[in-house]
Enzyme design. Structure first.
Site, short mmCIF file in Angstrom:
data_model
loop_
_atom_site.label_atom_id
_atom_site.label_comp_id
_atom_site.label_asym_id
_atom_site.label_seq_id
_atom_site.Cartn_x
_atom_site.Cartn_y
_atom_site.Cartn_z
N HIS A 98 0.83 -1.25 -0.03
CA HIS A 98 0.09 0.07 -0.12
C HIS A 98 1.12 1.27 -0.04
O HIS A 98 1.79 1.22 0.64
CB HIS A 98 -1.00 0.16 1.09
CG HIS A 98 -0.38 -0.02 2.47
ND1 HIS A 98 0.04 1.18 3.14
CD2 HIS A 98 0.00 -1.06 3.49
CE1 HIS A 98 0.54 0.81 4.36
NE2 HIS A 98 0.45 -0.49 4.33
N ASP A 100 -0.51 4.29 0.72
CA ASP A 100 -0.92 5.27 2.07
C ASP A 100 -0.01 5.09 3.23
O ASP A 100 0.57 3.80 3.29
CB ASP A 100 -2.46 5.33 2.03
CG ASP A 100 -2.84 4.08 3.03
OD1 ASP A 100 -2.32 2.91 2.28
OD2 ASP A 100 -3.32 4.16 3.84
N ASP A 131 6.68 0.76 6.08
CA ASP A 131 5.15 0.41 5.94
C ASP A 131 4.38 1.43 5.22
O ASP A 131 3.92 2.60 5.51
CB ASP A 131 4.78 0.44 7.34
CG ASP A 131 3.20 0.13 7.28
OD1 ASP A 131 2.77 -0.68 6.60
OD2 ASP A 131 2.72 0.62 8.50
N GLU A 164 -5.19 1.76 3.04
CA GLU A 164 -5.28 0.36 3.96
C GLU A 164 -4.67 1.00 5.70
O GLU A 164 -5.53 0.51 6.54
CB GLU A 164 -3.86 -0.41 3.78
CG GLU A 164 -3.60 -1.66 4.54
CD GLU A 164 -3.02 -1.41 5.97
OE1 GLU A 164 -3.18 -2.39 6.86
OE2 GLU A 164 -2.20 -0.51 6.21
N GLU A 165 -4.11 2.15 5.81
CA GLU A 165 -4.05 2.70 7.12
C GLU A 165 -5.29 3.30 7.78
O GLU A 165 -5.40 3.27 9.03
CB GLU A 165 -2.87 3.58 6.96
CG GLU A 165 -1.43 2.99 6.37
CD GLU A 165 -0.79 2.44 7.74
OE1 GLU A 165 -1.51 1.72 8.60
OE2 GLU A 165 0.25 1.81 7.38
N HIS A 431 4.57 3.41 12.23
CA HIS A 431 3.21 4.24 12.84
C HIS A 431 3.83 5.24 14.10
O HIS A 431 3.18 6.03 14.50
CB HIS A 431 2.22 3.18 13.56
CG HIS A 431 1.59 2.62 12.44
ND1 HIS A 431 0.14 1.93 12.82
CD2 HIS A 431 1.66 2.09 11.43
CE1 HIS A 431 -0.14 1.21 11.71
NE2 HIS A 431 0.67 1.19 10.69
#
Length: 462
Positions: A98, A100, A131, A164-165, A431
């Protein structure tokens, strides 16, 4: 050249190609990281996500992909799709990542700008570096290495998700509406990570997730705390009590009716290693009971993600009339996310004190996932990882995070073999502030993926 006469790539050849491509990989990752592609228009302009999607589409076209398309998904975001035809009779492999990213949070906590890829202490820092923009680069490196060493032996579909996030399910709904689009014999989800740098790992289980907002109202408007405090019901105090009820005394998640005693069988996570990885402050205890692996891979976990209430700066001496929180509940394999949502909602409503009015609204949901680790694709990946990591045996671990698309793909394509690999090992700090990727992990995993595609094609040929 027929498939049978296609030359077999060697590890040394693939490794040499990937190594030579690493400067290009760094430059491309820097371009991708520069897009502030947070899929929330309330935080960042949607043009940032659109530009990142166009970048991915351009990269696929440059590699010879056909049918490259920007898919408008039901949640208002775009996923990028492309297909690279393989030799006649070859299996098809879907590669997922992904583009995003999570918001950078407190930018002051970053040692370098979050959207500028910066090399420091042998790692590349930037939001999305691991990520999962790094996952896109990993897929590209693997395909380029195969093309330079005899050709790609399978048909390849690439799907790069755009939300996705956020957990809003755009690609999931799109896939359900177009079930033929992502059909494949094997699916490689490039969005997990090794248990430790240098230890090749596939992720066998994922916790699911549900997110809800909970709003509490007690008064028609704020009141002076000196004049009314002590008798007037405080909505913020009510909310705090409700949120506290979601945890037992030891910090374990305690949602009424939701089982929280499962055990993890397999690779274990030493408590001292976890403390170091999580950067727990000296003297602060871990929460919960059981092994660390039990707590983060096999049991539910509730987290209060945010609270709407007056900030300390500028606060007035008032009894609050209303308050709101965003609550996440990670759902372990074996549990149903929809049922967990009902239990969480009922718990919050039943624990509201003083007759406070409560409204709970779901804002996201994804089911947990468990892979079939006995499939031929796992055998091929184990061989590929052993070769790419100088004889180190592939480990099988769980992951506490959620990738809701896995269950959607598993339901749509029950015969497909799904594997999860990626760059989000503990040092990556995904994150969080100062997210980073190990370029050595990127190099090795790209080689491993290339070897896997070759070995999987050979295994399917018999």
């Amino acid at each position: 050249m027929t498939q049978g006469s296609r030359p077999s790539p060697t590890r040394s050849g693939l490794e040499a190609t990937v190594t030579s491509l690493m400067p290009r990989a760094r430059a491309e990752l820097a371009e991708l990281v520069a897009f502030r592609s947070v899929a929330d228009p309330a935080q960042f302009p949607p043009e940032e996500c659109a530009a990142a999607a166009e970048w991915v589409a351009g990269a696929l076209r440059a590699e010879g992909f056909t049918d490259v398309a920007l898919l408008d998904t039901p949640d208002g975001t775009q996923s990028v799709y492309g297909f690279l035809p393989g030799p006649a009779g070859a299996p098809t492999v879907l590669l997922y990542a992904h583009y995003d990213v999570q918001p950078p949070l407190d930018e002051a906590a970053w040692l370098s700008p979050p959207f500028t890829l910066t090399e420091r202490d042998g790692r590349w820092y930037g939001r999305g570096a691991a990520d999962c923009k790094g996952g896109l680069i990993m897929h590209l490196l693997a395909l380029r290495a195969l093309k330079a060493n005899g050709g790609v032996p399978v048909g390849v579909k690439v799907i790069a998700e755009g939300s996705e996030e956020m957990g809003t399910g755009g690609l999931e709904r799109y896939a359900e509406q177009h079930p033929e689009l992502l059909a494949a014999d094997a699916i490689v989800i490039g969005d997990s990570g090794n248990f430790r740098v240098g230890l090749p790992t596939v992720t066998a289980t994922l916790r699911g997730m549900t997110m809800v907002t909970v709003e509490v109202d007690t008064l028609e408007g704020n009141l002076h705390s000196g004049q009314f405090g002590g008798a007037a019901p405080d909505a913020l105090a009510a909310l705090i009590r409700m949120l506290d009820s979601l945890r037992a005394e030891d910090g374990s998640t305690a949602v009424d009716g939701l089982a929280a005693d499962a055990s993890w069988e397999g690779l274990q996570y030493a408590e001292e290693d976890f403390r170091a990885d999580a950067r727990v402050l000296d003297g602060v205890e871990l929460i919960g009971s059981g092994t660390v692996a039990d707590r983060i891979w096999a049991r539910p976990a509730v987290t209060v993600l945010g609270i709407d209430c007056p900030p300390v700066v500028g606060a007035t001496p008032s009894v609050q009339a209303g308050a709101r929180a965003l609550v996440s509940l990670r759902v372990p394999p074996g549990a149903d996310a929809a049922e967990a949502t009902k239990l969480l909602t009922a718990h919050l409503e039943s624990h509201a004190p003083w007759g406070a009015r409560v409204r709970v609204e779901q804002v996201g949901e994804g089911q947990p996932f468990r892979a079939d680790t006995t499939s031929p694709a796992y055998s091929a990946m184990a061989e590929a990882m052993r070769e790419a990591y100088d004889g180190a045996e592939m480990q099988t671990a769980g992951m506490g995070g959620s990738i809701p698309l896995c269950n959607t793909l598993g339901t749509l394509y029950p015969e497909a073999e799904i594997l999860l690999i990626g760059l989000s090992e503990p040092e990556a700090q995904i994150h969080a502030a100062n997210e980073s990727v190990s370029p050595e992990e990127l190099r090795r995993l790209s080689v491993a993926e290339a070897l896997f595609l070759h070995r999987y094609a050979a295994a399917r040929r018999g």
